[in-house]
Scaffold this active site. Sequence first.
Site, PDB file in Angstrom:
ATOM      1  N   VAL A   1      -6.493   1.503  19.362  1.00  0.00           N
ATOM      2  CA  VAL A   1      -6.957  -0.113  17.566  1.00  0.00           C
ATOM      3  C   VAL A   1      -8.001   0.833  16.942  1.00  0.00           C
ATOM      4  CG1 VAL A   1      -8.045  -2.180  16.742  1.00  0.00           C
ATOM      5  CG2 VAL A   1      -6.569  -1.948  19.021  1.00  0.00           C
TER       6      VAL A   1
ATOM      7  N   ILE B   1      -6.353   2.897  14.334  1.00  0.00           N
ATOM      8  CA  ILE B   1      -4.938   2.896  13.214  1.00  0.00           C
ATOM      9  C   ILE B   1      -5.656   2.498  12.105  1.00  0.00           C
ATOM     10  CG2 ILE B   1      -3.699   1.569  12.567  1.00  0.00           C
ATOM     11  CD1 ILE B   1      -3.342   4.120  14.557  1.00  0.00           C
TER      12      ILE B   1
ATOM     13  N   ASP C   1       6.167  15.087 -30.424  1.00  0.00           N
ATOM     14  CA  ASP C   1       6.703  15.114 -31.907  1.00  0.00           C
ATOM     15  C   ASP C   1       6.262  14.314 -32.844  1.00  0.00           C
ATOM     16  OD1 ASP C   1       8.401  15.750 -33.105  1.00  0.00           O
ATOM     17  OD2 ASP C   1       9.417  13.180 -33.233  1.00  0.00           O
TER      18      ASP C   1
ATOM     19  N   ASP D   1      12.200  10.739 -29.473  1.00  0.00           N
ATOM     20  CA  ASP D   1      11.872   8.981 -29.794  1.00  0.00           C
ATOM     21  C   ASP D   1      13.938   9.291 -29.749  1.00  0.00           C
ATOM     22  OD1 ASP D   1      12.440  11.043 -32.295  1.00  0.00           O
ATOM     23  OD2 ASP D   1      11.379   8.938 -33.338  1.00  0.00           O
TER      24      ASP D   1
ATOM     25  N   ASP E   1      15.922  14.457 -27.964  1.00  0.00           N
ATOM     26  CA  ASP E   1      14.893  14.501 -27.329  1.00  0.00           C
ATOM     27  C   ASP E   1      15.393  14.426 -25.737  1.00  0.00           C
ATOM     28  OD1 ASP E   1      13.041  15.528 -29.103  1.00  0.00           O
ATOM     29  OD2 ASP E   1      13.065  13.433 -29.304  1.00  0.00           O
TER      30      ASP E   1
ATOM     31  N   GLU F   1     -15.549   4.179  13.739  1.00  0.00           N
ATOM     32  CA  GLU F   1     -15.083   3.163  15.453  1.00  0.00           C
ATOM     33  C   GLU F   1     -14.793   4.385  16.628  1.00  0.00           C
ATOM     34  OE1 GLU F   1     -13.003  -0.048  12.814  1.00  0.00           O
ATOM     35  OE2 GLU F   1     -11.922   1.086  13.157  1.00  0.00           O
TER      36      GLU F   1
ATOM     37  N   ASN G   1     -11.480  -4.475  11.616  1.00  0.00           N
ATOM     38  CA  ASN G   1     -10.301  -3.086  10.695  1.00  0.00           C
ATOM     39  C   ASN G   1      -9.758  -3.996   9.589  1.00  0.00           C
ATOM     40  OD1 ASN G   1     -10.782  -1.146  12.027  1.00  0.00           O
ATOM     41  ND2 ASN G   1      -8.926  -0.524  13.562  1.00  0.00           N
TER      42      ASN G   1
END
Length: 939
Positions: free
Chosen positions: A302, A305, A349, A661, A665, A730, A764
């Site tokens: 445990v 993780i 541009d 635009d 392009d 841990e 956790n």
Amino acid sequence: MKWYDKSGDAIFKALSTSRMNGLTDRQAQKRLAEFGPNQLRTKENDPGWKLFLRSFKEPLIIILLVATVLALASAVYDFDVTGDHAHAMASVYEAAAILIIVLINGGLTFHQTRSAQKSLAALSSMRQHHMSVLRNGSWESIAADQLVPGDVVTVKSGDFIEGDLRWVKVSELQVDEAHLTGESEAISKTIAQLPEDTELGDRTNMGYSGSMVVNGNGIGVIVETGMNTELGRISDLMQDIGETKTPIEQSVHSLSKKLMLLAGMIILLTIGFDLVKSLMDNGAISVGDLAGTSSTAIAIAVASIPDAMPVVLSIVLTIGAKMLADNKGLIKSLSSVETLGATTYIASDKTGTLTKNEMTVTRFLTNGQVYQVEGKGYTPVGDFIKTNGEPGSRKDFLRLLEVAVLNNEAEIKPDEKQNWRPFGNPTDVSLVVLGAKQGIKRDALLENQAGHDVDIIRVLPFDSTRKMMTVVIKENNDYYSLTKGAPDVVALRTKSVLMNGIVKKDETVEEEIQQTVLDFAGDALRTIALTQRKVTKDQALNASADELEKDLCFVGLVGIIDPPREEVKASIKNLSDASVNVVMITGDHAETAKAIAKQLGIIKREDARVITGRELEKMTDEQLSKLALGTRVYARVTPAHKQRIIRTLQAHQQVVAMTGDGINDAPALKAADIGIAMGINGTEVTKDAADLILLDDQFTTIEKSVKFGRTIFSNILNFMRHELTTNVAEVLSLLLGVFLITSPIGEVSEVTPTLTALMVLWVNMISDSLPSFALGYDKPEADLMKQKPRNTRQSILANGMLTRVLLRGSVMGGLVFLAFIWAASQGYSVAQSQTIAFLTLVFGQLWHVYDARSAKTLFDRSPFSNSRLTLAVGFAATSSILATLIPFFNNVMGTAPLTMPMYLGIILISAVPTFVLSGIKKLVIKMRPDRNNEQLDAA
């Protein structure tokens, strides 16, 4: 039904529609109900149960499921063999708790996935395509999914065709149908009725859904929609075959696999160590020995993780996408959120992005005389003054104004407040305003007012390759082609000049045009050349653009000012501070581009390099590669040039964003790492090609998007830094107990784990995950936009992060183990000793979260700037203490109540590692200011 072999009139009759008025709203609604929305069937989302079960395939979840099986096996053994019902129930509680955590994780993943699907659906509706449709006799912008058979639509260059249609009017119309025919060349469209056996690729009187208009304009009537279109018939081949993980998701998935393998190795090592020790002590290994190692093995499984990592990652990315949308940046994929923060070059541009796109003619040349034009904006008021200060004579510039307004499709109209509003291309609008200042208007000329008999015969629209637009007119029984365009292109095709109404051969006209362009460009004026040519009737009706646009007669040259946006200069400065280079790529003259770039701060020196399209054509890839990183302005470029510039920068491992635009392009936007389209003025093609759509067309939104991208990635790193540090602490505290405690200490036996599995689960999911969620809402550090962009090819644990995680985790884990040893040696019970270790870990990580949220130290950020984090830490601290006081948690988790001085002592002592390490790092930074953050990150 075949539509291409029918006449136009037959089409309108068959569809019961009107060429003049289109459908009525009532007809449209009835047909929408009959034919359904104009949509292709899309891949349906997986059902809920599949989404829920998918989360159990994650490597981290597999480890937790293994831990659950171990806990249940231990419980069965204790019930059936040893009769230790207390330990058996503890194992059952552990199994139940782990399983609940797995289910909660699955539920959160399911909820987050469903929410993301809904968000993407909402974003898709925001970027839905529209078409100009004739309804009730008026042209309206209608959403594509509302189109029905019988709708009359109009299209222009850059538009998508959103249903199968039959053309009834075309003007130089060319359509790209490569998605259906495989032909790369655009197809010229006609309105002629075709034979019944005409193949799909030869049906020139038809337009098909998914095609795009690349030139000209046209009017058509919708004949098929949705799955009845040609595109609908092959739509199954166009469905997505799978989902692609974002780069950081791939990194986390890879990390998860490594953690799973590491956890498995640690568990096997722990079990092996305990069994070997039992073998050496007892001479044999019993089933009881196997069961005895299960508690520690489960706890280590445990502890290894980072349970909340997948969910938190997804949530943080979604938070970022929503933040961007709230700030007028519509992102189309989560991977683009990450890439934004890593952008090193923004190729933009000029017109409309860096400048206001409010063009005004301020100077022009005609009849050998330069005139200054008074007045600003769109109000058609202002005198024309010669350079000597005298008013100009109308007859001297009349022809120039006539050419300017006739070769034009724009207009200006007063609104309800009598303010003039532009409609059409900004350059064209400026010419309309110029003519209107002298009372020269297109409609008046075409209506044969003021003694003119003028009719427009043909229009050859502007395109980015020719860089010209031509209108063919019939004027008083004569035919003329009126051409306007880029001066450098027009000058090459000009052999004469119009002086006082007389065409005169002039071999120096090209030189005169070029010199005037340089003069105008030095004042940041964009220039347009205006010409005419007398042609025959046959040429007027049938000649191609190449034939009409040669042997031109120079009428005049106009200088147009497009003032820079005031806010853009500050944005460019901020991006420069962030080591993001802004590059101007424009079709304008080099001197004009350079002048604007200087005003905006893109270039600093007068001698800054400007590369033109012609120079690019002559350069080898190697030559361009040498110059690309140091060049900030490219002028007179074509779409192909834009792509080449982008790819050259990418070859230098740069992350390139490109704005655009126009339809020209779109290829460059596709080639860029991040394509950015204008949401207001951008064509549907560019929006479709883009990764980011600016809903307000503001360059400043790009700067904000880069900042948001960096903020999101920074918050992800902070969360992972905190989460992984806790996991290291841990695992280390448990492993130290396994390998260093070889004999009982007080009431604590040598097989007693430092922490129970349920304590680790609590850490956790409560004291670790809740603050981690809150980190997703953290504001950026003050110097975030002073840092260099991140390297996308580096691991998320690079730049000292792995060392920092291991160092902080080891110190924290060591302190937890020492607290456990101290409590045991002082005669505390097993439950009390484990509770002291548990709270030392809880408060150690709660102190650490304030350090983890900064790449520097906890002293560099206000602890109260994130209210969500403050609430999460407060809740985690309070609930963890209550878990040691409430009898239910005492029985389930194995905790025990402590004294008030002990609680206070644990809270204070657990803060020591974080404050000491941060303090040391702070001193080092002060003593060695020349060292960068990456070098110091491990401290």
